[in-house]
Design a protein around this motif. Structure first.
Motif, PDB file in Angstrom:
ATOM      1  N   ASP A 269       0.829  -1.195   0.000  1.00 26.43           N
ATOM      2  CA  ASP A 269       0.000   0.000   0.000  1.00 26.43           C
ATOM      3  C   ASP A 269       0.864   1.245   0.000  1.00 26.43           C
ATOM      4  O   ASP A 269       1.805   1.358   0.796  1.00 26.43           O
ATOM      5  CB  ASP A 269      -0.917   0.029   1.231  1.00 26.43           C
ATOM      6  CG  ASP A 269      -2.041  -0.989   1.139  1.00 26.43           C
ATOM      7  OD1 ASP A 269      -2.500  -1.240   0.008  1.00 26.43           O
ATOM      8  OD2 ASP A 269      -2.450  -1.530   2.180  1.00 26.43           O
ATOM      9  N   ALA A 270       0.557   2.183  -0.903  1.00 23.71           N
ATOM     10  CA  ALA A 270       1.190   3.496  -0.869  1.00 23.71           C
ATOM     11  C   ALA A 270       0.590   4.313   0.270  1.00 23.71           C
ATOM     12  O   ALA A 270      -0.572   4.139   0.641  1.00 23.71           O
ATOM     13  CB  ALA A 270       0.987   4.211  -2.202  1.00 23.71           C
ATOM     14  N   VAL A 271       1.388   5.200   0.838  1.00 30.36           N
ATOM     15  CA  VAL A 271       0.940   6.048   1.943  1.00 30.36           C
ATOM     16  C   VAL A 271      -0.130   7.014   1.432  1.00 30.36           C
ATOM     17  O   VAL A 271       0.042   7.646   0.390  1.00 30.36           O
ATOM     18  CB  VAL A 271       2.130   6.823   2.540  1.00 30.36           C
ATOM     19  CG1 VAL A 271       1.661   7.757   3.640  1.00 30.36           C
ATOM     20  CG2 VAL A 271       3.179   5.860   3.070  1.00 30.36           C
ATOM     21  N   GLU A 272      -1.224   7.136   2.160  1.00 25.18           N
ATOM     22  CA  GLU A 272      -2.350   7.958   1.704  1.00 25.18           C
ATOM     23  C   GLU A 272      -2.447   9.304   2.415  1.00 25.18           C
ATOM     24  O   GLU A 272      -3.227  10.157   1.998  1.00 25.18           O
ATOM     25  CB  GLU A 272      -3.666   7.186   1.886  1.00 25.18           C
ATOM     26  CG  GLU A 272      -3.713   5.910   1.063  1.00 25.18           C
ATOM     27  CD  GLU A 272      -5.069   5.238   1.093  1.00 25.18           C
ATOM     28  OE1 GLU A 272      -6.030   5.857   1.583  1.00 25.18           O
ATOM     29  OE2 GLU A 272      -5.167   4.085   0.630  1.00 25.18           O
ATOM     30  N   ASP A 273      -1.689   9.524   3.457  1.00 22.77           N
ATOM     31  CA  ASP A 273      -1.750  10.769   4.225  1.00 22.77           C
ATOM     32  C   ASP A 273      -0.533  11.622   3.911  1.00 22.77           C
ATOM     33  O   ASP A 273       0.611  11.140   3.960  1.00 22.77           O
ATOM     34  CB  ASP A 273      -1.801  10.450   5.725  1.00 22.77           C
ATOM     35  CG  ASP A 273      -1.783  11.699   6.580  1.00 22.77           C
ATOM     36  OD1 ASP A 273      -2.815  12.392   6.642  1.00 22.77           O
ATOM     37  OD2 ASP A 273      -0.729  12.001   7.166  1.00 22.77           O
ATOM     38  N   VAL A 274      -0.735  12.899   3.591  1.00 21.05           N
ATOM     39  CA  VAL A 274       0.368  13.746   3.163  1.00 21.05           C
ATOM     40  C   VAL A 274       1.379  13.966   4.286  1.00 21.05           C
ATOM     41  O   VAL A 274       2.594  14.050   4.038  1.00 21.05           O
ATOM     42  CB  VAL A 274      -0.152  15.096   2.616  1.00 21.05           C
ATOM     43  CG1 VAL A 274      -0.826  15.919   3.711  1.00 21.05           C
ATOM     44  CG2 VAL A 274       0.977  15.885   1.960  1.00 21.05           C
ATOM     45  N   LEU A 275       0.931  14.052   5.546  1.00 18.45           N
ATOM     46  CA  LEU A 275       1.873  14.231   6.652  1.00 18.45           C
ATOM     47  C   LEU A 275       2.743  12.992   6.819  1.00 18.45           C
ATOM     48  O   LEU A 275       3.950  13.095   7.054  1.00 18.45           O
ATOM     49  CB  LEU A 275       1.119  14.536   7.937  1.00 18.45           C
ATOM     50  CG  LEU A 275       0.279  15.825   7.965  1.00 18.45           C
ATOM     51  CD1 LEU A 275      -0.337  16.019   9.344  1.00 18.45           C
ATOM     52  CD2 LEU A 275       1.117  17.033   7.570  1.00 18.45           C
ATOM     53  N   ALA A 276       2.123  11.825   6.701  1.00 16.84           N
ATOM     54  CA  ALA A 276       2.893  10.584   6.783  1.00 16.84           C
ATOM     55  C   ALA A 276       3.878  10.484   5.624  1.00 16.84           C
ATOM     56  O   ALA A 276       5.034  10.070   5.797  1.00 16.84           O
ATOM     57  CB  ALA A 276       1.939   9.389   6.770  1.00 16.84           C
ATOM     58  N   PHE A 277       3.432  10.883   4.435  1.00 11.29           N
ATOM     59  CA  PHE A 277       4.302  10.862   3.260  1.00 11.29           C
ATOM     60  C   PHE A 277       5.509  11.770   3.466  1.00 11.29           C
ATOM     61  O   PHE A 277       6.651  11.395   3.166  1.00 11.29           O
ATOM     62  CB  PHE A 277       3.494  11.298   2.039  1.00 11.29           C
ATOM     63  CG  PHE A 277       4.308  11.525   0.797  1.00 11.29           C
ATOM     64  CD1 PHE A 277       4.859  10.459   0.110  1.00 11.29           C
ATOM     65  CD2 PHE A 277       4.519  12.808   0.313  1.00 11.29           C
ATOM     66  CE1 PHE A 277       5.601  10.660  -1.048  1.00 11.29           C
ATOM     67  CE2 PHE A 277       5.262  13.021  -0.841  1.00 11.29           C
ATOM     68  CZ  PHE A 277       5.798  11.944  -1.528  1.00 11.29           C
ATOM     69  N   ARG A 278       5.284  12.963   4.008  1.00 13.47           N
ATOM     70  CA  ARG A 278       6.383  13.899   4.199  1.00 13.47           C
ATOM     71  C   ARG A 278       7.373  13.384   5.247  1.00 13.47           C
ATOM     72  O   ARG A 278       8.592  13.520   5.080  1.00 13.47           O
ATOM     73  CB  ARG A 278       5.850  15.271   4.597  1.00 13.47           C
ATOM     74  CG  ARG A 278       4.883  15.869   3.592  1.00 13.47           C
ATOM     75  CD  ARG A 278       4.715  17.347   3.791  1.00 13.47           C
ATOM     76  NE  ARG A 278       5.940  18.033   3.374  1.00 13.47           N
ATOM     77  CZ  ARG A 278       5.966  19.214   2.799  1.00 13.47           C
ATOM     78  NH1 ARG A 278       4.847  19.871   2.557  1.00 13.47           N
ATOM     79  NH2 ARG A 278       7.108  19.783   2.460  1.00 13.47           N
ATOM     80  N   ALA A 279       6.851  12.789   6.319  1.00 14.92           N
ATOM     81  CA  ALA A 279       7.738  12.221   7.331  1.00 14.92           C
ATOM     82  C   ALA A 279       8.566  11.084   6.742  1.00 14.92           C
ATOM     83  O   ALA A 279       9.766  10.945   7.037  1.00 14.92           O
ATOM     84  CB  ALA A 279       6.911  11.728   8.517  1.00 14.92           C
ATOM     85  N   GLN A 280       7.936  10.269   5.894  1.00 15.48           N
ATOM     86  CA  GLN A 280       8.656   9.167   5.249  1.00 15.48           C
ATOM     87  C   GLN A 280       9.763   9.695   4.342  1.00 15.48           C
ATOM     88  O   GLN A 280      10.896   9.206   4.381  1.00 15.48           O
ATOM     89  CB  GLN A 280       7.662   8.337   4.444  1.00 15.48           C
ATOM     90  CG  GLN A 280       8.293   7.169   3.697  1.00 15.48           C
ATOM     91  CD  GLN A 280       7.341   6.608   2.662  1.00 15.48           C
ATOM     92  OE1 GLN A 280       7.023   7.256   1.676  1.00 15.48           O
ATOM     93  NE2 GLN A 280       6.862   5.390   2.900  1.00 15.48           N
ATOM     94  N   GLN A 281       9.451  10.701   3.513  1.00 12.55           N
ATOM     95  CA  GLN A 281      10.452  11.237   2.598  1.00 12.55           C
ATOM     96  C   GLN A 281      11.612  11.892   3.350  1.00 12.55           C
ATOM     97  O   GLN A 281      12.774  11.783   2.941  1.00 12.55           O
ATOM     98  CB  GLN A 281       9.799  12.254   1.656  1.00 12.55           C
ATOM     99  CG  GLN A 281       8.739  11.677   0.743  1.00 12.55           C
ATOM    100  CD  GLN A 281       9.262  10.568  -0.128  1.00 12.55           C
ATOM    101  OE1 GLN A 281      10.227  10.767  -0.871  1.00 12.55           O
ATOM    102  NE2 GLN A 281       8.655   9.399  -0.055  1.00 12.55           N
ATOM    103  N   ARG A 282      11.309  12.530   4.451  1.00 11.48           N
ATOM    104  CA  ARG A 282      12.363  13.176   5.248  1.00 11.48           C
ATOM    105  C   ARG A 282      13.301  12.131   5.830  1.00 11.48           C
ATOM    106  O   ARG A 282      14.524  12.317   5.855  1.00 11.48           O
ATOM    107  CB  ARG A 282      11.712  14.011   6.351  1.00 11.48           C
ATOM    108  CG  ARG A 282      12.667  14.916   7.105  1.00 11.48           C
ATOM    109  CD  ARG A 282      11.882  15.906   7.945  1.00 11.48           C
ATOM    110  NE  ARG A 282      12.759  16.763   8.727  1.00 11.48           N
ATOM    111  CZ  ARG A 282      12.348  17.813   9.424  1.00 11.48           C
ATOM    112  NH1 ARG A 282      11.064  18.150   9.416  1.00 11.48           N
ATOM    113  NH2 ARG A 282      13.213  18.544  10.125  1.00 11.48           N
ATOM    114  N   ARG A 283      12.714  11.016   6.273  1.00 18.97           N
ATOM    115  CA  ARG A 283      13.543   9.929   6.810  1.00 18.97           C
ATOM    116  C   ARG A 283      14.334   9.254   5.701  1.00 18.97           C
ATOM    117  O   ARG A 283      15.518   8.933   5.885  1.00 18.97           O
ATOM    118  CB  ARG A 283      12.641   8.923   7.527  1.00 18.97           C
ATOM    119  CG  ARG A 283      13.360   7.697   8.056  1.00 18.97           C
ATOM    120  CD  ARG A 283      12.477   6.903   9.002  1.00 18.97           C
ATOM    121  NE  ARG A 283      11.234   6.507   8.376  1.00 18.97           N
ATOM    122  CZ  ARG A 283      11.073   5.381   7.659  1.00 18.97           C
ATOM    123  NH1 ARG A 283      12.103   4.596   7.451  1.00 18.97           N
ATOM    124  NH2 ARG A 283       9.897   5.071   7.157  1.00 18.97           N
TER     125      ARG A 283
END
Length: 488
Positions: free
Chosen positions: A258-272
């Motif tokens: 599953d791709a991440v559906e929440d933009v805040l979660a997506f941004r935290a993932q990309q930052r990590r």
């Protein structure tokens, strides 16, 4: 000022062009993965390991999929490596107990420590995996196809194969532009990068899920590393390849993710991920001279991280162009070069053509979805930049897992602290939007038509990213305040 802008702009243009060039080369170069080695074999015992943290909602569907694998039931041992806090751990135990009663050989293991996070849990898995020669790794939100092991295990007839990475599919890819963008990024790898690496006999990238490892290899390489902070999957794949092992790629779609559906979660993932990519690249760079091969193979090997550079370089290059417009005399050559690079993007073309190759039945709809994902691409850019900044502070930052099933995924911290951390990306988006917008307006007044459209486009996309992030942050903050008032 002018000399500094020339130097910085030239470097950024070079990096931007290198990243785009690699996409272009992969699109036009012929590639044909080597045929999979097949052999009749007695199915070996495999240990399936699942590192979890607060993932009781996702785990049942994975265990059900494992129970449906076309493999002798007595030769599958499932181990859940759980690091959840007490309340979530109890739910994990219930899920494991339910499936154990149905006949699945599944057990839950905890180490009483959060050291090393997922990498630390995987090292526990190496210790308790017993005599099994192969370890199968799945993330909790992964759902393997019944033929997964039957398709993957024949690769190990070659004793040089350390691991096999299977291709993923994304059932929620068409849920939104955000999920479509994430799916497209991975599917570009599956459609172009992986086949090229396979044809050049380069090890595939290990993605951390839907893969099988020969247990002896990570043990021989010293286990899963977490100091300094890095992505344990990228790191292990790089170390195995440099040590001479092959990592095969199974092109058959064998797992749903599953791709991440929440933009805040997506941004935290990309930052990590930005921290992980930078660390992995720095770790690999000193060893690259030892991996000299055929010139073409060496070029593709040494530019593996070039596409990642496009993510942070793009907004920085735009910022340099904006400063040129606002502060320095016109530089038409640079402006036209910049506009051309922005308008003719092999990266965007690669994402679109990958959809056509892998989804011929509905690729047009998927491409339209990707084209609507501009604000989310900008969100990834600014998050990557902040992640690079975090790299120098990696010993002082808390680790944030990608949220699953609605959880924020904070490890070792408070939810409100996780929410406050989103203010940095929001502020950076607004800064870029204002800078590019001001430069576009100045370009109109000065008659520098070559940069008006790209700067205006970037200003709008970053402003939209800021709006989407701000709305999500507001909703999540209100929900957190309501939850705290109820529990008070």
């Amino acid at each position: 000022m002018t000399d500094a802008l020339i130097a910085v702009s030239s470097v950024l243009c070079g990096l931007f062009a290198l990243g785009q060039l690699r996409f272009l080369v992969l699109l036009i170069a012929p590639s044909s993965p080597p045929p999979r080695k097949t052999a009749d074999f007695d199915p070996p015992v495999v240990v399936v390991q699942i590192a979890t943290y607060r993932e009781a909602e996702s785990l049942p569907s994975l265990l059900e999929a494992i129970a449906q694998l076309d493999w002798p039931r007595e030769k599958i041992l499932v181990q859940v490596l759980d690091d959840s806090p007490a309340e979530d751990a109890a739910r994990i135990d219930d899920v494991v107990a339910q499936h154990a009663r149905r006949g699945l050989a599944v057990s839950c293991h905890r180490r009483g420590s959060r050291e090393g996070f997922k990498a630390g849990a995987l090292n526990l898995g190496l210790d308790i995996s017993g005599v099994a020669d192969f370890i199968v790794y799945f993330d909790a939100d992964c759902r393997p196809a019944p033929r997964f092991l039957r398709s993957v295990m024949p690769w190990f007839a070659d004793p040089k194969v350390a691991a096999v990475q299977a291709r993923w599919t994304f059932p929620n890819a068409k849920a939104s532009p955000l999920t479509g963008l994430q799916a497209a990024a991975f599917e570009y790898l599956f459609a172009y990068d992986y086949p090229m690496r396979a044809s050049l006999r380069l090890p595939a990238y290990y993605l951390g899920s839907a893969a099988v490892w020969r247990r002896s290899v990570p043990i021989a390489l010293g286990g899963w590393r977490y100091v300094p902070f890095t992505a344990e999957d990228v790191d292990m794949g790089l170390r195995a390849g440099i040590a001479g092992w092959a990592i095969a790629y199974e092109a058959e779609a064998l797992a749903h993710d599953d791709a991440v559906e929440d933009v805040l979660a997506f941004r935290a993932q990309q930052r990590r991920w930005a921290q992980a990519v930078l660390q992995a690249g720095l770790d690999a760079a000193p060893l690259l001279p030892r991996t000299l091969r055929h010139p073409w193979t060496t070029l593709m090997d040494w530019t593996s991280f070039a596409p990642h550079m496009l993510i942070p370089v793009t907004p920085l290059l735009c910022a340099c162009i904006a400063l040129w417009v606002l502060l320095a005399p016109p530089f038409p050559g640079l402006f036209w070069t910049f506009s051309g690079l922005m308008a003719i993007s092999p990266a965007t073309l690669a994402l679109a053509l990958a959809q056509r190759r892998l989804h011929p039945e509905d690729w047009c709809a998927r491409v339209v979805l990707i084209l609507r994902a501009g604000p989310y691409a900008c969100a990834a850019m600014s998050s990557f930049l902040l992640g690079f900044g975090d790299f120098s502070m990696r010993g002082r930052l808390e680790f944030v897992a990608t949220p699953k099933a609605g959880n924020t995924g904070v490890i070792g911290g408070l939810k409100r602290k996780w929410l406050r951390a989103q203010l940095g990306p929001l502020g950076l988006d607004l800064t870029f939007a204002l800078l590019y917008g001001a430069a576009a307006a100045q370009a109109v007044r000065a008659g520098i038509t070559s940069v008006v459209f790209p700067l205006l486009m970037m200003a709008i996309m970053f402003a939209a990213s800021a709006v989407l992030t701000g709305l999500a942050l507001w909703r999540r903050s209100c929900a957190e305040l309501a939850r705290r008032s109820v529990t008070a």
